[in-house]
Design an enzyme around this catalytic site. Sequence first.
Site, PDB file in Angstrom:
ATOM      1  N   GLY A  42      -2.283   4.364  -2.604  1.00 48.59           N
ATOM      2  CA  GLY A  42      -3.154   3.390  -1.956  1.00 48.59           C
ATOM      3  C   GLY A  42      -3.696   3.903  -0.634  1.00 48.59           C
ATOM      4  O   GLY A  42      -4.856   3.652  -0.289  1.00 48.59           O
ATOM      5  N   VAL A  43      -2.877   4.642   0.117  1.00 50.90           N
ATOM      6  CA  VAL A  43      -3.331   5.222   1.380  1.00 50.90           C
ATOM      7  C   VAL A  43      -4.403   6.272   1.107  1.00 50.90           C
ATOM      8  O   VAL A  43      -5.408   6.344   1.818  1.00 50.90           O
ATOM      9  CB  VAL A  43      -2.154   5.825   2.184  1.00 50.90           C
ATOM     10  N   ILE A  48       0.855  -1.188   0.000  1.00 47.54           N
ATOM     11  CA  ILE A  48       0.000   0.000   0.000  1.00 47.54           C
ATOM     12  C   ILE A  48       0.887   1.232   0.000  1.00 47.54           C
ATOM     13  O   ILE A  48       1.480   1.595   1.015  1.00 47.54           O
ATOM     14  CB  ILE A  48      -0.944   0.001   1.225  1.00 47.54           C
ATOM     15  N   ASP A  49       1.008   1.845  -1.176  1.00 51.55           N
ATOM     16  CA  ASP A  49       1.833   3.039  -1.322  1.00 51.55           C
ATOM     17  C   ASP A  49       1.022   4.288  -0.995  1.00 51.55           C
ATOM     18  O   ASP A  49      -0.123   4.188  -0.533  1.00 51.55           O
ATOM     19  CB  ASP A  49       2.421   3.113  -2.735  1.00 51.55           C
ATOM     20  N   SER A  50       1.582   5.470  -1.229  1.00 49.72           N
ATOM     21  CA  SER A  50       0.888   6.716  -0.876  1.00 49.72           C
ATOM     22  C   SER A  50      -0.428   6.866  -1.627  1.00 49.72           C
ATOM     23  O   SER A  50      -1.417   7.349  -1.070  1.00 49.72           O
ATOM     24  CB  SER A  50       1.790   7.927  -1.116  1.00 49.72           C
TER      25      SER A  50
END
Length: 96
Positions: free
Chosen positions: A38-39, A34-36
């Site tokens: 995804g956040v 979960i990358d930025s």
Amino acid sequence: MNTTIDRLRVLLVKDYKLDPATLVPDAPLEALGIDSLGVAELMFNIEDEFKVTIPDAPVVLKTVGDVVSYIDGLVATQPAGVGLGIATAAGTVPVR
């Protein structure tokens, strides 16, 4: 009654196809894939699931536990009914 982490796990499993066993409080979001971006997507889903409004202020969320604490803080500080509304073409109309 489901706890915050239980409800968050359901979101993460559904949206990111993650194994629930990996979703422990100290699990780094980045290690879960979960990358930025995804956040940011997760924040929209949190608003829907927990009926809260995410403030514009930046926040650093590195682990599943950080997200749980953040959600619990939002739920505790926002008045009942915040985040509830009816979506229309003109925007969200609050429900009274």
